[in-house]
Design a protein around this motif. Structure first.
Motif, short mmCIF file in Angstrom:
data_model
loop_
_atom_site.label_atom_id
_atom_site.label_comp_id
_atom_site.label_asym_id
_atom_site.label_seq_id
_atom_site.Cartn_x
_atom_site.Cartn_y
_atom_site.Cartn_z
N UNK A 12 0.83 -1.22 0.00
CA UNK A 12 0.00 0.00 0.00
C UNK A 12 0.86 1.26 0.00
N UNK A 13 2.09 1.18 0.51
CA UNK A 13 2.98 2.34 0.47
C UNK A 13 3.29 2.73 -0.98
N UNK A 14 3.43 1.74 -1.84
CA UNK A 14 3.66 2.01 -3.27
C UNK A 14 2.44 2.68 -3.88
N UNK A 15 1.28 2.15 -3.58
CA UNK A 15 0.05 2.67 -4.15
C UNK A 15 -0.27 4.07 -3.61
N UNK A 16 0.13 4.36 -2.37
CA UNK A 16 -0.08 5.68 -1.79
C UNK A 16 0.76 6.76 -2.47
N UNK A 17 1.78 6.36 -3.21
CA UNK A 17 2.59 7.34 -3.93
C UNK A 17 1.75 8.13 -4.94
N UNK A 18 0.69 7.53 -5.42
CA UNK A 18 -0.20 8.22 -6.34
C UNK A 18 -0.80 9.46 -5.67
N UNK A 19 -1.26 9.32 -4.45
CA UNK A 19 -1.83 10.43 -3.70
C UNK A 19 -0.74 11.42 -3.31
N UNK A 20 0.42 10.91 -2.91
CA UNK A 20 1.53 11.80 -2.54
C UNK A 20 1.98 12.65 -3.73
N UNK A 21 1.95 12.08 -4.92
CA UNK A 21 2.30 12.84 -6.12
C UNK A 21 1.35 14.01 -6.32
N UNK A 22 0.07 13.77 -6.08
CA UNK A 22 -0.93 14.83 -6.19
C UNK A 22 -0.64 15.95 -5.20
N UNK A 23 -0.31 15.58 -3.97
CA UNK A 23 -0.02 16.58 -2.93
C UNK A 23 1.29 17.31 -3.20
N UNK A 24 2.30 16.59 -3.64
CA UNK A 24 3.63 17.18 -3.80
C UNK A 24 3.80 17.95 -5.11
N UNK A 25 3.26 17.41 -6.20
CA UNK A 25 3.48 17.99 -7.52
C UNK A 25 2.26 18.70 -8.08
N UNK A 26 1.14 18.65 -7.36
CA UNK A 26 -0.06 19.32 -7.82
C UNK A 26 -0.83 18.56 -8.88
N UNK A 27 -0.38 17.37 -9.20
CA UNK A 27 -1.09 16.53 -10.17
C UNK A 27 -0.78 15.08 -9.86
N UNK A 28 -1.69 14.23 -10.27
CA UNK A 28 -1.51 12.79 -10.08
C UNK A 28 -0.65 12.28 -11.22
N UNK A 29 0.50 11.71 -10.87
CA UNK A 29 1.42 11.21 -11.90
C UNK A 29 0.90 9.93 -12.54
N UNK A 30 0.16 9.16 -11.76
CA UNK A 30 -0.38 7.90 -12.26
C UNK A 30 -1.31 7.31 -11.21
#
Length: 80
Positions: A24-42
């Motif tokens: 789930x830590x891998x899958x949570x990177x999707x949400x973290x990308x949204x928070x960190x980069x302002x968009x969902x990377x994948x």
């Protein structure tokens, strides 16, 4: 930043600090990308798919025996 680059950064961090992580830590990177980069990377599935590719190509990733249904992983360098 791409999903692959984001995931490589995550795996390198865990490699350097010799930390285990769960699927789930891998899958949570999707949400973290949204928070960190302002968009969902994948999507979470994209991160999981890219993880499988990196497991074959760049890193040695061991599945650790753990309690419960979710897999726990430990990353090692190919140079080890």
């Amino acid at each position: 930043m791409t999903v692959k680059q984001h995931l490589i950064n995550f795996l390198n961090y865990h490699l350097i600090h010799k930390m285990k992580f769960k699927t789930h830590d891998l899958q949570d990177l999707s949400i973290r990308g949204l928070q960190r980069f302002g968009k969902r990377l994948g999507s979470p599935e994209t991160y999981t798919r890219q993880f499988r590719d990196l497991k074959k190509d760049m890193f040695i990733i061991d599945k650790i025996k753990s309690k419960g249904n979710e897999a726990t992983w430990l990353v090692r360098s190919k140079d080890d």
